[in-house]
Design a protein around this motif. Structure first.
Motif, PDB file in Angstrom:
ATOM      1  N   ARG A 157      52.704 134.830 -30.837  1.00 36.27           N
ATOM      2  CA  ARG A 157      52.103 135.594 -31.926  1.00 36.27           C
ATOM      3  C   ARG A 157      52.918 136.871 -32.126  1.00 36.27           C
ATOM      4  O   ARG A 157      53.579 137.347 -31.215  1.00 36.27           O
ATOM      5  N   GLY A 158      52.825 137.410 -33.348  1.00 31.92           N
ATOM      6  CA  GLY A 158      53.673 138.545 -33.693  1.00 31.92           C
ATOM      7  C   GLY A 158      54.955 138.061 -34.325  1.00 31.92           C
ATOM      8  O   GLY A 158      55.561 137.076 -33.884  1.00 31.92           O
ATOM      9  N   ALA A 159      55.400 138.753 -35.364  1.00 36.35           N
ATOM     10  CA  ALA A 159      56.549 138.292 -36.153  1.00 36.35           C
ATOM     11  C   ALA A 159      57.821 138.185 -35.334  1.00 36.35           C
ATOM     12  O   ALA A 159      58.572 137.212 -35.456  1.00 36.35           O
ATOM     13  N   GLY A 160      58.098 139.188 -34.500  1.00 35.08           N
ATOM     14  CA  GLY A 160      59.378 139.210 -33.786  1.00 35.08           C
ATOM     15  C   GLY A 160      59.564 138.029 -32.858  1.00 35.08           C
ATOM     16  O   GLY A 160      60.613 137.371 -32.872  1.00 35.08           O
ATOM     17  N   GLY A 161      58.573 137.751 -32.030  1.00 29.49           N
ATOM     18  CA  GLY A 161      58.699 136.637 -31.093  1.00 29.49           C
ATOM     19  C   GLY A 161      58.785 135.298 -31.782  1.00 29.49           C
ATOM     20  O   GLY A 161      59.599 134.438 -31.418  1.00 29.49           O
ATOM     21  N   LEU A 162      57.947 135.094 -32.791  1.00 33.48           N
ATOM     22  CA  LEU A 162      57.970 133.827 -33.525  1.00 33.48           C
ATOM     23  C   LEU A 162      59.321 133.605 -34.207  1.00 33.48           C
ATOM     24  O   LEU A 162      59.879 132.501 -34.170  1.00 33.48           O
ATOM     25  N   ALA A 163      59.851 134.659 -34.832  1.00 39.26           N
ATOM     26  CA  ALA A 163      61.142 134.523 -35.515  1.00 39.26           C
ATOM     27  C   ALA A 163      62.272 134.313 -34.522  1.00 39.26           C
ATOM     28  O   ALA A 163      63.217 133.564 -34.801  1.00 39.26           O
ATOM     29  N   ALA A 164      62.202 134.975 -33.368  1.00 44.88           N
ATOM     30  CA  ALA A 164      63.238 134.770 -32.355  1.00 44.88           C
ATOM     31  C   ALA A 164      63.242 133.321 -31.866  1.00 44.88           C
ATOM     32  O   ALA A 164      64.307 132.714 -31.695  1.00 44.88           O
ATOM     33  N   LEU A 165      62.065 132.745 -31.657  1.00 47.44           N
ATOM     34  CA  LEU A 165      61.994 131.325 -31.293  1.00 47.44           C
ATOM     35  C   LEU A 165      62.607 130.456 -32.392  1.00 47.44           C
ATOM     36  O   LEU A 165      63.301 129.470 -32.106  1.00 47.44           O
ATOM     37  N   ALA A 166      62.364 130.828 -33.642  1.00 45.92           N
ATOM     38  CA  ALA A 166      62.861 130.037 -34.765  1.00 45.92           C
ATOM     39  C   ALA A 166      64.378 130.106 -34.912  1.00 45.92           C
ATOM     40  O   ALA A 166      64.964 129.292 -35.626  1.00 45.92           O
ATOM     41  N   SER A 167      65.013 131.059 -34.245  1.00 46.76           N
ATOM     42  CA  SER A 167      66.472 131.163 -34.343  1.00 46.76           C
ATOM     43  C   SER A 167      67.178 130.077 -33.537  1.00 46.76           C
ATOM     44  O   SER A 167      68.376 129.850 -33.705  1.00 46.76           O
ATOM     45  N   GLY A 168      66.438 129.412 -32.649  1.00 53.69           N
ATOM     46  CA  GLY A 168      67.035 128.365 -31.827  1.00 53.69           C
ATOM     47  C   GLY A 168      66.608 126.989 -32.280  1.00 53.69           C
ATOM     48  O   GLY A 168      65.854 126.832 -33.248  1.00 53.69           O
ATOM     49  N   PRO A 169      67.082 125.956 -31.585  1.00 53.65           N
ATOM     50  CA  PRO A 169      66.699 124.591 -31.953  1.00 53.65           C
ATOM     51  C   PRO A 169      65.226 124.334 -31.678  1.00 53.65           C
ATOM     52  O   PRO A 169      64.596 125.016 -30.870  1.00 53.65           O
ATOM     53  N   ALA A 170      64.666 123.353 -32.354  1.00 57.22           N
ATOM     54  CA  ALA A 170      63.267 123.008 -32.176  1.00 57.22           C
ATOM     55  C   ALA A 170      62.992 122.565 -30.744  1.00 57.22           C
ATOM     56  O   ALA A 170      63.816 121.898 -30.119  1.00 57.22           O
ATOM     57  N   ALA A 171      61.833 122.965 -30.226  1.00 58.48           N
ATOM     58  CA  ALA A 171      61.410 122.574 -28.880  1.00 58.48           C
ATOM     59  C   ALA A 171      60.031 121.943 -28.978  1.00 58.48           C
ATOM     60  O   ALA A 171      59.215 122.353 -29.816  1.00 58.48           O
ATOM     61  N   PRO A 172      59.749 120.947 -28.151  1.00 65.30           N
ATOM     62  CA  PRO A 172      58.465 120.245 -28.280  1.00 65.30           C
ATOM     63  C   PRO A 172      57.253 121.110 -28.015  1.00 65.30           C
ATOM     64  O   PRO A 172      56.163 120.813 -28.504  1.00 65.30           O
ATOM     65  N   ASP A 173      57.405 122.189 -27.250  1.00 68.70           N
ATOM     66  CA  ASP A 173      56.256 123.018 -26.891  1.00 68.70           C
ATOM     67  C   ASP A 173      56.176 124.305 -27.703  1.00 68.70           C
ATOM     68  O   ASP A 173      55.396 125.190 -27.380  1.00 68.70           O
ATOM     69  N   GLU A 174      56.958 124.432 -28.781  1.00 72.51           N
ATOM     70  CA  GLU A 174      56.952 125.666 -29.541  1.00 72.51           C
ATOM     71  C   GLU A 174      55.702 125.746 -30.426  1.00 72.51           C
ATOM     72  O   GLU A 174      55.146 124.714 -30.834  1.00 72.51           O
ATOM     73  N   PRO A 175      55.230 126.974 -30.740  1.00 71.91           N
ATOM     74  CA  PRO A 175      54.070 127.120 -31.630  1.00 71.91           C
ATOM     75  C   PRO A 175      54.319 126.464 -32.980  1.00 71.91           C
ATOM     76  O   PRO A 175      55.464 126.405 -33.467  1.00 71.91           O
ATOM     77  N   ALA A 176      53.261 125.969 -33.604  1.00 68.17           N
ATOM     78  CA  ALA A 176      53.391 125.205 -34.844  1.00 68.17           C
ATOM     79  C   ALA A 176      54.062 126.003 -35.952  1.00 68.17           C
ATOM     80  O   ALA A 176      54.780 125.450 -36.788  1.00 68.17           O
ATOM     81  N   ARG A 177      53.836 127.317 -35.975  1.00 66.06           N
ATOM     82  CA  ARG A 177      54.390 128.134 -37.063  1.00 66.06           C
ATOM     83  C   ARG A 177      55.902 128.273 -37.009  1.00 66.06           C
ATOM     84  O   ARG A 177      56.531 128.617 -38.015  1.00 66.06           O
ATOM     85  N   VAL A 178      56.487 128.014 -35.841  1.00 68.64           N
ATOM     86  CA  VAL A 178      57.919 128.280 -35.677  1.00 68.64           C
ATOM     87  C   VAL A 178      58.755 127.414 -36.614  1.00 68.64           C
ATOM     88  O   VAL A 178      59.744 127.881 -37.200  1.00 68.64           O
ATOM     89  N   ALA A 179      58.377 126.149 -36.790  1.00 69.37           N
ATOM     90  CA  ALA A 179      59.137 125.277 -37.685  1.00 69.37           C
ATOM     91  C   ALA A 179      59.117 125.796 -39.118  1.00 69.37           C
ATOM     92  O   ALA A 179      60.132 125.739 -39.831  1.00 69.37           O
ATOM     93  N   GLU A 180      57.981 126.324 -39.552  1.00 72.27           N
ATOM     94  CA  GLU A 180      57.881 126.882 -40.899  1.00 72.27           C
ATOM     95  C   GLU A 180      58.785 128.104 -41.050  1.00 72.27           C
ATOM     96  O   GLU A 180      59.436 128.283 -42.090  1.00 72.27           O
ATOM     97  N   ILE A 181      58.830 128.937 -40.018  1.00 70.12           N
ATOM     98  CA  ILE A 181      59.678 130.137 -40.063  1.00 70.12           C
ATOM     99  C   ILE A 181      61.143 129.733 -40.069  1.00 70.12           C
ATOM    100  O   ILE A 181      61.962 130.333 -40.777  1.00 70.12           O
ATOM    101  N   ARG A 182      61.482 128.711 -39.294  1.00 66.64           N
ATOM    102  CA  ARG A 182      62.863 128.232 -39.258  1.00 66.64           C
ATOM    103  C   ARG A 182      63.298 127.768 -40.647  1.00 66.64           C
ATOM    104  O   ARG A 182      64.448 127.972 -41.057  1.00 66.64           O
ATOM    105  N   ALA A 183      62.397 127.144 -41.375  1.00 72.36           N
ATOM    106  CA  ALA A 183      62.719 126.647 -42.718  1.00 72.36           C
ATOM    107  C   ALA A 183      62.789 127.764 -43.746  1.00 72.36           C
ATOM    108  O   ALA A 183      63.674 127.766 -44.614  1.00 72.36           O
ATOM    109  N   SER A 184      61.874 128.726 -43.667  1.00 69.22           N
ATOM    110  CA  SER A 184      61.809 129.781 -44.681  1.00 69.22           C
ATOM    111  C   SER A 184      62.755 130.940 -44.400  1.00 69.22           C
ATOM    112  O   SER A 184      63.160 131.655 -45.308  1.00 69.22           O
ATOM    113  N   GLY A 185      63.080 131.160 -43.132  1.00 70.33           N
ATOM    114  CA  GLY A 185      63.994 132.231 -42.772  1.00 70.33           C
ATOM    115  C   GLY A 185      63.356 133.590 -42.615  1.00 70.33           C
ATOM    116  O   GLY A 185      64.058 134.570 -42.344  1.00 70.33           O
ATOM    117  N   VAL A 186      62.019 133.692 -42.732  1.00 70.04           N
ATOM    118  CA  VAL A 186      61.357 134.987 -42.596  1.00 70.04           C
ATOM    119  C   VAL A 186      59.872 134.752 -42.350  1.00 70.04           C
ATOM    120  O   VAL A 186      59.328 133.699 -42.720  1.00 70.04           O
TER     121      VAL A 186
END
Length: 244
Positions: A157-186
């Protein structure tokens, strides 16, 4: 990347293999096995100990000892789920041969803080937390939200951590929102970590062995709205310079 390593150190019983140097060629079998395990972790970020063992082709007790040593010295990091990734010691060594992330980020973050009149920061994934590694404050006075250097927040939770996770490749245990952030870029969040605070963050894309994001924190909704495109652009510029 999920390709198998090409090393010849594949004896599950800990036998000689080419890395054993049974031909008298010299060298260290333990070192070569450690490097093999490190390469497996780099090629398959988020792998478990069992997955590292299978990819390396070594006995599980050997891999366990090597992972313990690599984690203790900072060459790999293990998260709460027991998954391994390349650690800060290795990325620090790699930084010495290319433009370093922090010096590149500092002037870009300072300009962003001035433009938005809000605190800007670089957030990195370190040992299972979102850690603030660079902070830039605007030159104006007055009450505002801020982050101290070394601040640690959760990754889910929190923008910084979620976006930092989204900077890397997808992981099976990542929060659901991370894929959306990876696609949108913000991403923009509100009051997830601090009451009344807007967090705006963008993944810094395609960094080798580092997961990071540019983040801004503010109490003003009009700043949060304007920040999205500027934060995304700052993240893009940092990645472009670091990659050379």
């Amino acid at each position: 990347m999920t390709t198998e390593p090409t090393s010849t150190l594949h004896n599950a019983d800990g036998g000689r293999g080419d890395g054993g140097r049974g031909d008298g060629g010299g060298g260290s079998q333990t070192l070569e096995r450690g490097l093999l395990v490190l390469q497996v972790v780099a090629d398959a970020p988020g792998a478990t100990a069992a997955e590292v063992t299978a990819r390396a082709g070594l006995h599980r007790s050997i891999v366990h000892r090597l992972l313990v040593s690599l984690e203790r010295t900072g060459y790999v990091e293990r998260d709460a789920a027991g998954r391994y990734r390349v650690g800060r010691t290795l990325t620090t060594l790699a930084d010495r041969s290319r433009p370093r992330l922090h010096p590149v980020a500092e002037p870009i973050l300072r300009a962003l803080a001035v433009d938005l009149d809000a605190t800007a920061s670089l957030v990195e994934v370190v040992a299972g937390a979102a850690v603030t590694t660079v902070v830039a404050e605007p030159p104006t006075d007055g009450p505002r939200f801020s982050y101290r250097l070394g601040n640690r927040d959760p990754l889910d939770r929190g923008a910084g951590g979620l976006a930092a996770l989204a900077s890397g490749p997808a992981a099976p245990d990542e929060p659901a929102r991370v894929a959306e952030i990876r696609a949108s870029g913000v991403v923009t969040t509100h009051a997830e970590l601090n009451p009344g605070a807007y967090g705006i963050a963008a993944p810094v894309p395609d960094l080798r062995d580092v997961r990071a994001a540019v983040a801004v924190i503010t109490s003003r909704p009009e700043v949060a709205e304007r920040a999205e495109s500027l934060v995304r652009e700052a993240a893009r510029r940092i990645a472009e310079v670091v990659r050379g």
